[in-house]
Design an enzyme around this catalytic site. Structure first.
Site, PDB file in Angstrom:
ATOM      1  N   ARG A 101       0.918  -1.206  -0.152  1.00  0.00           N
ATOM      2  CA  ARG A 101       0.117  -0.056   0.098  1.00  0.00           C
ATOM      3  C   ARG A 101       0.847   1.287   0.055  1.00  0.00           C
ATOM      4  NH1 ARG A 101      -2.039   1.395   4.633  1.00  0.00           N
ATOM      5  NH2 ARG A 101      -2.300  -0.802   5.205  1.00  0.00           N
ATOM      6  N   ASP A 118      -6.109  21.263 -12.513  1.00  0.00           N
ATOM      7  CA  ASP A 118      -6.480  19.843 -13.017  1.00  0.00           C
ATOM      8  C   ASP A 118      -6.034  19.752 -14.374  1.00  0.00           C
ATOM      9  OD1 ASP A 118      -7.693  17.420 -14.243  1.00  0.00           O
ATOM     10  OD2 ASP A 118      -9.434  17.845 -12.889  1.00  0.00           O
ATOM     11  N   LYS A 177      -7.724   9.242 -18.657  1.00  0.00           N
ATOM     12  CA  LYS A 177      -8.013   9.841 -19.774  1.00  0.00           C
ATOM     13  C   LYS A 177      -6.804   9.768 -20.864  1.00  0.00           C
ATOM     14  CE  LYS A 177     -11.690  10.673 -17.740  1.00  0.00           C
ATOM     15  NZ  LYS A 177     -11.911  11.676 -16.656  1.00  0.00           N
ATOM     16  N   TYR A 229     -14.846  19.958 -13.335  1.00  0.00           N
ATOM     17  CA  TYR A 229     -15.214  18.726 -13.669  1.00  0.00           C
ATOM     18  C   TYR A 229     -16.315  18.234 -12.616  1.00  0.00           C
ATOM     19  CZ  TYR A 229     -15.034  13.547 -13.100  1.00  0.00           C
ATOM     20  OH  TYR A 229     -15.408  12.326 -13.326  1.00  0.00           O
TER      21      TYR A 229
HETATM   22  C1  LIG Z   1     -12.291  12.203 -15.671  1.00  0.00           C
HETATM   23  C2  LIG Z   1     -12.014  13.436 -14.899  1.00  0.00           C
HETATM   24  C3  LIG Z   1     -11.596  13.460 -13.657  1.00  0.00           C
HETATM   25  C4  LIG Z   1     -11.694  12.395 -12.675  1.00  0.00           C
HETATM   26  O1  LIG Z   1     -10.906  11.440 -12.815  1.00  0.00           O
HETATM   27  P1  LIG Z   1     -11.230   9.644 -12.626  1.00  0.00           P
HETATM   28  O2  LIG Z   1     -10.108   8.893 -13.234  1.00  0.00           O
HETATM   29  O3  LIG Z   1     -12.431   9.341 -13.317  1.00  0.00           O
HETATM   30  O4  LIG Z   1     -11.443   9.563 -11.247  1.00  0.00           O
HETATM   31  C5  LIG Z   1     -10.870  14.613 -12.992  1.00  0.00           C
HETATM   32  N1  LIG Z   1     -10.885  15.622 -13.757  1.00  0.00           N
HETATM   33  C6  LIG Z   1     -11.083  15.834 -15.095  1.00  0.00           C
HETATM   34  C7  LIG Z   1     -10.851  16.846 -15.988  1.00  0.00           C
HETATM   35  C8  LIG Z   1     -11.765  14.560 -15.776  1.00  0.00           C
HETATM   36  O5  LIG Z   1     -12.164  14.716 -16.937  1.00  0.00           O
END
Ligand SMILES: *Cc1c(COP(=O)(O)O)cnc(C)c1O
Length: 369
Positions: free
Chosen positions: A45, A167, A192, A96
């Protein structure tokens, strides 16, 4: 090597260990829950060799030290959890959806307060930073594609005494590197574009501050929001080709955006690469490219927009983004997204041939008319 490697090369070359004769070229998948006592790694972990290779690449690309998490939201939660009880967070009103829902949930339980702002309006956003502990930035925003002036917001946020986090999921470090603009923290949904093949869910936090790194690492160990070693291997394999994937996806996105602008069933296209987009000049200055995400507003609202998603044959009607395949969805179908134009379709542009994409999208748009 004395010269700094380009980001495309870093994505290929970092995270490969010591290059000793006979070593495997790729980091092995370290499928283990524990380690023999006496070394630097103790328990599964707290550390894993496959994570570390992926972290070396993401950190190298962003210009800091990275930690991978079980998901993007796991990474975001770790950042939020390091804030003191009663903290105030300034966030884009169109951040988001998961980030907004997390903060809404925490605010509802008295853990913190948050102030939504128009992040493209720098002075309004900074006016909301008085007494704030954290300024949260997204650029481009998901899914309205607004562009935030990261450098100006970082400077103003710091002046107000706030920590600044970005982000960077939509842009990736190949298009913008917020730590170089002074941000304290970068987060990613590795799910993504970084992993890029719609086969893993993962997140990352990056920072150049040792104190913050230690705090986030503690969060990860205590919350246990850790990725599996196999997923880390897959994400790293995907990340190796980020530059070429992004190049094709961006070219496709730019072409689709320019064709969609004059489509009879389309009311508005949001893509920072369009010269009349409100974020265009800032994006041209701040980013090395305009990215592979765009949003279109279909004439007539929700119903015709849903119908388009029902008629596509090549494009995939699905939530998520950043994969090799082009995805389309009406964002307003989700809880918390009712503030969006009802006919808004978010398109994550993939790597298919542009004419194949266009003919599918064109028939899907025209199908009902
Ligand atoms: C999808 C997304 C997230 C969250 O990520 P997960 O891997 O789905 O938990 C955060 N910020 C943005 C801009 C996203 O597109």
């Amino acid at each position: 090597m004395t010269k700094e490697l380009s980001p495309a090369t870093k994505a290929v070359a970092l995270g490969r260990g010591d290059h000793a004769a006979g070593d495997p070229l790729n980091v092995p998948v370290a499928l283990t829950s524990t380690y023999r006592a006496g070394g630097t790694r103790t328990y599964g972990r707290d550390g894993n060799a496959t994570w570390e290779a992926l972290e070396a690449v993401i950190g190298g690309l962003e210009g800091g030290d990275a930690l991978v998490f079980a998901s993007g939201l796991g990474a975001i939660s770790a950042v939020i959890e390091t804030l003191p009880v009663g903290a105030t967070v300034v966030i884009p009103a169109d951040a988001y959806n998961g980030t907004r829902r997390l903060l809404t949930d925490l605010a509802g339980r008295g853990r913190l307060a948050f102030r939504p702002v128009d992040i493209a309006d720098t002075s309004a956003a900074l006016a909301a930073c008085g007494g704030a502990d954290l300024l949260w930035i997204e650029s481009p925003t998901n899914p309205l594609m607004a562009i935030a002036d990261i450098g100006a917001l970082v400077a103003g946020g710091h002046e107000a005494g706030a920590l600044v986090a970005v982000d960077n999921t939509f842009a990736t470090p190949l298009l913008q590197r917020p730590l170089e603009l002074g941000a304290d923290v970068v987060v990613h949904s590795v799910t993504k574009l970084l992993a890029g093949h719609s086969d893993v869910v993962m997140g990352a936090v990056v920072t150049a501050s040792q104190d913050l790194l230690d705090a986030f690492r503690r969060r990860r160990s205590l919350h246990g929001a850790i990725p599996g070693p196999m997923e880390a291997f897959l994400a790293l394999r995907g990340l190796r080709t980020l530059d070429v994937r992004l190049e094709r996806a961006q070219a496709n996105a730019a072409e689709l955006a320019s064709r969609l602008v004059s489509h009879p069933e389309v009311e508005r296209v949001r893509y920072p690469g369009l010269s009349d987009d409100p974020g265009h000049s800032l994006a041209a200055k701040q980013m090395a490219g305009f990215g592979a995400m765009l949003s279109v507003e279909v004439r007539g609202g929700a119903e015709p927009a849903e119908a388009v998603c029902g008629r596509v044959r090549l494009l995939v009607p699905a939530t998520s983004l950043g994969g090799v395949e082009t995805m389309i969805e009406r964002r307003g179908r989700w809880e918390g997204e009712q503030y969006l134009p009802p006919g808004l379709l978010r398109i994550s542009v993939g790597l298919e041939n542009i004419e194949d994409l266009w003919s599918d999208l064109d028939q899907a748009l025209l199908g009902g008319s």
